[in-house]
Design a protein around this motif. Structure first.
Motif, PDB file in Angstrom:
ATOM      1  N   ASP A   1     -11.621  -2.729   3.739  1.00 15.31           N
ATOM      2  CA  ASP A   1     -10.260  -2.206   3.901  1.00 15.31           C
ATOM      3  C   ASP A   1      -9.357  -2.551   2.724  1.00 15.31           C
ATOM      4  O   ASP A   1      -8.140  -2.672   2.863  1.00 15.31           O
ATOM      5  CB  ASP A   1      -9.629  -2.720   5.205  1.00 15.31           C
ATOM      6  N   GLY A   2      -9.949  -2.713   1.558  1.00 18.01           N
ATOM      7  CA  GLY A   2      -9.155  -3.021   0.370  1.00 18.01           C
ATOM      8  C   GLY A   2      -8.794  -4.473   0.219  1.00 18.01           C
ATOM      9  O   GLY A   2      -8.070  -4.839  -0.704  1.00 18.01           O
TER      10      GLY A   2
ATOM     11  N   LEU B   1       0.828  -1.195   0.000  1.00 20.49           N
ATOM     12  CA  LEU B   1       0.000   0.000   0.000  1.00 20.49           C
ATOM     13  C   LEU B   1       0.864   1.248   0.000  1.00 20.49           C
ATOM     14  O   LEU B   1       1.856   1.332   0.733  1.00 20.49           O
ATOM     15  CB  LEU B   1      -0.927   0.014   1.218  1.00 20.49           C
ATOM     16  N   LEU B   2       0.473   2.230  -0.827  1.00 23.16           N
ATOM     17  CA  LEU B   2       1.168   3.502  -0.923  1.00 23.16           C
ATOM     18  C   LEU B   2       0.187   4.619  -0.591  1.00 23.16           C
ATOM     19  O   LEU B   2      -0.905   4.689  -1.172  1.00 23.16           O
ATOM     20  CB  LEU B   2       1.723   3.708  -2.332  1.00 23.16           C
ATOM     21  N   ARG B   3       0.562   5.479   0.362  1.00 20.33           N
ATOM     22  CA  ARG B   3      -0.305   6.580   0.764  1.00 20.33           C
ATOM     23  C   ARG B   3       0.277   7.885   0.215  1.00 20.33           C
ATOM     24  O   ARG B   3       1.384   8.284   0.586  1.00 20.33           O
ATOM     25  CB  ARG B   3      -0.420   6.652   2.288  1.00 20.33           C
ATOM     26  N   LEU B   4      -0.467   8.530  -0.682  1.00 23.78           N
ATOM     27  CA  LEU B   4      -0.040   9.785  -1.286  1.00 23.78           C
ATOM     28  C   LEU B   4      -0.803  10.930  -0.629  1.00 23.78           C
ATOM     29  O   LEU B   4      -1.991  10.815  -0.345  1.00 23.78           O
ATOM     30  CB  LEU B   4      -0.297   9.775  -2.797  1.00 23.78           C
ATOM     31  N   ARG B   5      -0.100  12.067  -0.408  1.00 26.23           N
ATOM     32  CA  ARG B   5      -0.722  13.177   0.318  1.00 26.23           C
ATOM     33  C   ARG B   5      -0.347  14.499  -0.313  1.00 26.23           C
ATOM     34  O   ARG B   5       0.738  14.681  -0.828  1.00 26.23           O
ATOM     35  CB  ARG B   5      -0.192  13.235   1.743  1.00 26.23           C
TER      36      ARG B   5
ATOM     37  N   GLY C   1     -11.049  -6.880  -0.249  1.00 28.32           N
ATOM     38  CA  GLY C   1     -12.147  -7.578  -0.901  1.00 28.32           C
ATOM     39  C   GLY C   1     -11.839  -7.887  -2.350  1.00 28.32           C
ATOM     40  O   GLY C   1     -10.681  -7.896  -2.791  1.00 28.32           O
ATOM     41  N   ALA C   2     -12.882  -8.126  -3.112  1.00 24.64           N
ATOM     42  CA  ALA C   2     -12.741  -8.430  -4.532  1.00 24.64           C
ATOM     43  C   ALA C   2     -12.272  -7.196  -5.292  1.00 24.64           C
ATOM     44  O   ALA C   2     -12.423  -6.061  -4.812  1.00 24.64           O
ATOM     45  CB  ALA C   2     -14.080  -8.914  -5.084  1.00 24.64           C
ATOM     46  N   PRO C   3     -11.697  -7.374  -6.492  1.00 20.90           N
ATOM     47  CA  PRO C   3     -11.219  -6.225  -7.263  1.00 20.90           C
ATOM     48  C   PRO C   3     -12.298  -5.180  -7.529  1.00 20.90           C
ATOM     49  O   PRO C   3     -12.003  -3.983  -7.550  1.00 20.90           O
ATOM     50  CB  PRO C   3     -10.729  -6.864  -8.569  1.00 20.90           C
ATOM     51  N   ASP C   4     -13.558  -5.630  -7.713  1.00 22.01           N
ATOM     52  CA  ASP C   4     -14.605  -4.658  -7.977  1.00 22.01           C
ATOM     53  C   ASP C   4     -15.143  -4.005  -6.703  1.00 22.01           C
ATOM     54  O   ASP C   4     -16.139  -3.278  -6.741  1.00 22.01           O
ATOM     55  CB  ASP C   4     -15.752  -5.296  -8.766  1.00 22.01           C
ATOM     56  N   GLU C   5     -14.469  -4.226  -5.589  1.00 22.74           N
ATOM     57  CA  GLU C   5     -14.814  -3.551  -4.342  1.00 22.74           C
ATOM     58  C   GLU C   5     -13.808  -2.459  -3.997  1.00 22.74           C
ATOM     59  O   GLU C   5     -13.822  -1.925  -2.898  1.00 22.74           O
ATOM     60  CB  GLU C   5     -14.902  -4.565  -3.197  1.00 22.74           C
ATOM     61  N   THR C   6     -12.924  -2.134  -4.940  1.00 25.66           N
ATOM     62  CA  THR C   6     -11.968  -1.055  -4.740  1.00 25.66           C
ATOM     63  C   THR C   6     -12.614   0.275  -5.134  1.00 25.66           C
ATOM     64  O   THR C   6     -13.805   0.348  -5.441  1.00 25.66           O
ATOM     65  CB  THR C   6     -10.697  -1.300  -5.562  1.00 25.66           C
ATOM     66  N   ALA C   7     -11.803   1.349  -5.150  1.00 24.48           N
ATOM     67  CA  ALA C   7     -12.305   2.659  -5.558  1.00 24.48           C
ATOM     68  C   ALA C   7     -12.093   2.912  -7.045  1.00 24.48           C
ATOM     69  O   ALA C   7     -12.841   3.682  -7.659  1.00 24.48           O
ATOM     70  CB  ALA C   7     -11.616   3.756  -4.748  1.00 24.48           C
ATOM     71  N   ALA C   8     -11.074   2.282  -7.641  1.00 27.88           N
ATOM     72  CA  ALA C   8     -10.790   2.445  -9.071  1.00 27.88           C
ATOM     73  C   ALA C   8      -9.672   1.496  -9.455  1.00 27.88           C
ATOM     74  O   ALA C   8      -8.807   1.180  -8.629  1.00 27.88           O
ATOM     75  CB  ALA C   8     -10.380   3.883  -9.397  1.00 27.88           C
ATOM     76  N   PHE C   9      -9.676   1.061 -10.726  1.00 29.58           N
ATOM     77  CA  PHE C   9      -8.582   0.211 -11.198  1.00 29.58           C
ATOM     78  C   PHE C   9      -8.404   0.388 -12.704  1.00 29.58           C
ATOM     79  O   PHE C   9      -9.361   0.739 -13.423  1.00 29.58           O
ATOM     80  CB  PHE C   9      -8.820  -1.268 -10.850  1.00 29.58           C
ATOM     81  N   PRO C  10      -7.199   0.143 -13.232  1.00 28.98           N
ATOM     82  CA  PRO C  10      -6.953   0.285 -14.665  1.00 28.98           C
ATOM     83  C   PRO C  10      -7.467  -0.914 -15.445  1.00 28.98           C
ATOM     84  O   PRO C  10      -7.563  -2.025 -14.922  1.00 28.98           O
ATOM     85  CB  PRO C  10      -5.421   0.375 -14.751  1.00 28.98           C
ATOM     86  N   LEU C  11      -7.799  -0.671 -16.716  1.00 32.65           N
ATOM     87  CA  LEU C  11      -8.249  -1.707 -17.632  1.00 32.65           C
ATOM     88  C   LEU C  11      -7.158  -1.920 -18.670  1.00 32.65           C
ATOM     89  O   LEU C  11      -6.867  -1.023 -19.466  1.00 32.65           O
ATOM     90  CB  LEU C  11      -9.556  -1.286 -18.312  1.00 32.65           C
TER      91      LEU C  11
END
Length: 312
Positions: A43-44, A3-7, A46-56
């Motif tokens: 908390d991340g 996990l990477l946290r950007l701020r 779960g399944a891939p479609d339970e994230t906030a966004a992902f690349p195709l």
């Protein structure tokens, strides 16, 4: 998974190497922290479609019949993710590697080798950069195989949906959806799917691809005094809007929808001109930028700088 946290001083984003998925992107305002993407469930973990966004990558959505023909050859695909068809390629189901990271940016990469499930050898990269209220994604895919093959890119974000959410995203036509979630017919925009001007997302099942997008879109959340603008490179000339319903997804609470920039039409493998998919020779690369910018009233940014944040 790493996990990477950007701020920045006004925003935070959490990026996972699993699927190169964003697990959350939120903005600090005077009324509290507002999620610009639906926070990941479980908390991340779960399944891939339970994230906030992902690349195709190396394409988006489904390939009809799990087969396609290109340059005189037939290719067979294996279904994935519990779907009837091979869905969204491989990137969202793979573990990516961190190539570089700073306080506000990160580059993750995926080197994928063809196997019996899919024919693509490729190197994909996703660069995520936060700059104040702005998020920039740079997506690329390079053909590392021996054969020329069609490639595409897309991004699959989940946005908060409220009763007053409005979407603006000019397009010229929309594809009707068949029972197997594949496009059946391209038709003029019906009134309830016409986002050329600001409009609500209909409160029903939507899973449609839109053509001739100009790469500019806007999401308004008036009850939060917040707007998100989306601006992409010209290669993202299509988009998909997805909103489930409780009849087909009992867990859906009416609180999110997807607006997915795409370089190609859903199931373009079976359309004239490959529906916008790009044939890449060995060593060639497809790359594009997606820029999102939050515009908020009475934010910490204004207090800190004495300036209004510039509008679109």
């Amino acid at each position: 998974m790493h996990l990477l946290r950007l701020r920045t001083d006004v925003a935070e984003l959490l990026l996972s190497t699993q699927g190169a998925a964003v697990l959350g992107w939120s903005l600090d305002t005077d009324t509290g922290r507002f999620p610009l993407l639906r926070p990941a469930r479980h908390d991340g973990n779960g399944a891939p479609d339970e994230t906030a966004a992902f690349p195709l990558v190396p394409y988006g959505n489904r390939v009809g019949g799990n087969t396609f023909s290109f340059a005189g050859r037939d290719y067979q695909l294996v279904p994935n993710a519990g779907d009837r068809y091979r869905l969204h390629g491989d990137g969202w189901l793979s573990d990516w590697t961190v190539e570089a990271a700073t306080d506000n940016s990160a580059t993750v990469a995926l080197s994928h080798t063809a196997d019996e499930s899919a024919p693509w050898d490729y190197l994909a990269r996703q660069l995520v950069t936060l700059d104040g209220y702005r998020l920039t994604l740079t997506l690329s895919v390079e053909n590392t195989g021996r054969d020329t093959l069609p490639f595409g890119l897309g991004w699959h974000p989940y946005f908060p949906l409220t009763s007053r959410t409005r979407l603006t995203a000019p397009a010229s036509s929309v594809w009707l959806e068949g029972a197997d979630h594949l496009p059946t017919e391209e038709v003029p925009l019906p009134a309830n799917l016409d986002f050329r001007k600001k409009a609500p997302v209909p409160a029903r099942w939507i899973n449609n691809g839109f053509e001739d997008w100009n790469g500019c879109a806007r999401i308004d959340w008036p009850e939060r005094g917040l707007t998100l603008t989306i601006d992409t490179d010209p290669i993202f000339s299509r988009y998909v809007v997805y909103r489930p319903d409780t009849a087909r997804d009992p867990a859906f609470a009416g609180d999110w929808f997807c607006f997915e920039p795409m370089t190609h039409t859903v199931d373009g493998f079976h359309m004239p001109g490959m529906g916008g998919l790009t044939p890449l020779r060995p060593g060639e690369r497809l790359e594009g930028h997606i820029r999102l910018e939050a515009l908020a009233l009475q934010t910490g940014y204004q207090r800190a700088t004495g300036k209004d944040y510039p509008g679109p």
